[in-house]
Design a protein around this motif. Sequence first.
Motif, PDB file in Angstrom:
ATOM      1  N   ASN A   1       0.826  -1.203   0.000  1.00 24.58           N
ATOM      2  CA  ASN A   1       0.000   0.000   0.000  1.00 24.58           C
ATOM      3  C   ASN A   1       0.866   1.262   0.000  1.00 24.58           C
ATOM      4  O   ASN A   1       0.664   2.185   0.793  1.00 24.58           O
ATOM      5  N   THR A   2       1.845   1.265  -0.893  1.00 21.56           N
ATOM      6  CA  THR A   2       2.725   2.411  -1.052  1.00 21.56           C
ATOM      7  C   THR A   2       2.943   2.635  -2.548  1.00 21.56           C
ATOM      8  O   THR A   2       2.242   2.046  -3.355  1.00 21.56           O
ATOM      9  N   SER A   3       3.895   3.463  -2.913  1.00 21.70           N
ATOM     10  CA  SER A   3       4.134   3.740  -4.333  1.00 21.70           C
ATOM     11  C   SER A   3       5.400   3.040  -4.819  1.00 21.70           C
ATOM     12  O   SER A   3       6.287   2.717  -4.019  1.00 21.70           O
ATOM     13  N   ASP A   4       5.478   2.841  -6.116  1.00 21.63           N
ATOM     14  CA  ASP A   4       6.678   2.231  -6.678  1.00 21.63           C
ATOM     15  C   ASP A   4       7.878   3.154  -6.517  1.00 21.63           C
ATOM     16  O   ASP A   4       9.015   2.697  -6.374  1.00 21.63           O
ATOM     17  N   SER A   5       7.655   4.452  -6.489  1.00 21.91           N
ATOM     18  CA  SER A   5       8.782   5.368  -6.271  1.00 21.91           C
ATOM     19  C   SER A   5       9.335   5.227  -4.853  1.00 21.91           C
ATOM     20  O   SER A   5      10.542   5.370  -4.633  1.00 21.91           O
ATOM     21  N   THR A   6       8.480   4.902  -3.897  1.00 19.39           N
ATOM     22  CA  THR A   6       8.939   4.650  -2.536  1.00 19.39           C
ATOM     23  C   THR A   6       9.831   3.413  -2.499  1.00 19.39           C
ATOM     24  O   THR A   6      10.902   3.432  -1.886  1.00 19.39           O
ATOM     25  N   ILE A   7       9.401   2.356  -3.176  1.00 20.93           N
ATOM     26  CA  ILE A   7      10.211   1.134  -3.245  1.00 20.93           C
ATOM     27  C   ILE A   7      11.557   1.449  -3.897  1.00 20.93           C
ATOM     28  O   ILE A   7      12.614   1.040  -3.413  1.00 20.93           O
ATOM     29  N   SER A   8      11.524   2.196  -4.974  1.00 19.38           N
ATOM     30  CA  SER A   8      12.753   2.589  -5.672  1.00 19.38           C
ATOM     31  C   SER A   8      13.672   3.384  -4.747  1.00 19.38           C
ATOM     32  O   SER A   8      14.885   3.139  -4.702  1.00 19.38           O
TER      33      SER A   8
ATOM     34  N   LEU B   1       9.593   1.933  10.574  1.00 20.91           N
ATOM     35  CA  LEU B   1       9.557   0.654  11.278  1.00 20.91           C
ATOM     36  C   LEU B   1       8.377  -0.189  10.807  1.00 20.91           C
ATOM     37  O   LEU B   1       8.518  -1.392  10.572  1.00 20.91           O
ATOM     38  N   SER B   2       7.224   0.432  10.636  1.00 20.78           N
ATOM     39  CA  SER B   2       6.057  -0.340  10.195  1.00 20.78           C
ATOM     40  C   SER B   2       6.270  -0.905   8.793  1.00 20.78           C
ATOM     41  O   SER B   2       5.825  -2.017   8.498  1.00 20.78           O
ATOM     42  N   ASN B   3       6.979  -0.174   7.929  1.00 15.44           N
ATOM     43  CA  ASN B   3       7.284  -0.692   6.594  1.00 15.44           C
ATOM     44  C   ASN B   3       8.278  -1.853   6.661  1.00 15.44           C
ATOM     45  O   ASN B   3       8.151  -2.827   5.912  1.00 15.44           O
ATOM     46  N   ILE B   4       9.262  -1.750   7.544  1.00 18.78           N
ATOM     47  CA  ILE B   4      10.227  -2.842   7.711  1.00 18.78           C
ATOM     48  C   ILE B   4       9.506  -4.099   8.185  1.00 18.78           C
ATOM     49  O   ILE B   4       9.751  -5.199   7.679  1.00 18.78           O
TER      50      ILE B   4
ATOM     51  N   PHE C   1       7.815 -11.021   2.910  1.00 20.82           N
ATOM     52  CA  PHE C   1       8.824 -11.915   2.350  1.00 20.82           C
ATOM     53  C   PHE C   1       9.157 -13.103   3.263  1.00 20.82           C
ATOM     54  O   PHE C   1       9.977 -13.946   2.908  1.00 20.82           O
ATOM     55  N   GLU C   2       8.515 -13.142   4.438  1.00 23.17           N
ATOM     56  CA  GLU C   2       8.712 -14.218   5.403  1.00 23.17           C
ATOM     57  C   GLU C   2      10.181 -14.359   5.802  1.00 23.17           C
ATOM     58  O   GLU C   2      10.762 -15.438   5.775  1.00 23.17           O
ATOM     59  N   VAL C   3      10.775 -13.211   6.129  1.00 26.32           N
ATOM     60  CA  VAL C   3      12.142 -13.165   6.648  1.00 26.32           C
ATOM     61  C   VAL C   3      12.115 -12.363   7.948  1.00 26.32           C
ATOM     62  O   VAL C   3      11.139 -11.660   8.226  1.00 26.32           O
ATOM     63  N   SER C   4      13.180 -12.448   8.696  1.00 31.14           N
ATOM     64  CA  SER C   4      13.240 -11.668   9.941  1.00 31.14           C
ATOM     65  C   SER C   4      13.648 -10.225   9.649  1.00 31.14           C
ATOM     66  O   SER C   4      14.292  -9.938   8.627  1.00 31.14           O
ATOM     67  N   THR C   5      13.288  -9.353  10.550  1.00 31.79           N
ATOM     68  CA  THR C   5      13.741  -7.970  10.414  1.00 31.79           C
ATOM     69  C   THR C   5      15.261  -7.915  10.551  1.00 31.79           C
ATOM     70  O   THR C   5      15.907  -7.111   9.891  1.00 31.79           O
TER      71      THR C   5
END
Length: 71
Positions: A31-38, A49-52, A59-63
Amino acid sequence: MNNTPSIFAKRLRELRTDANLSMKQLAVQLNTSDSTISNWENDINEPTLSNILALANFFEVSTDYLLGVED
């Protein structure tokens, strides 16, 4: 200024590409933008922190893995 991407940026890109997701597809899931991911993948901005937590859950990995604390 260091031009080497952070461990987080490298791992995010690796997880996304290994899952065969575009930045846009991942952005929709978070629920964010592709520019944010970039921006995260290019070390322009850091996620909250909430995004992490959302990325680790998605991705089912640990922080700790995402942040480079553990392999």
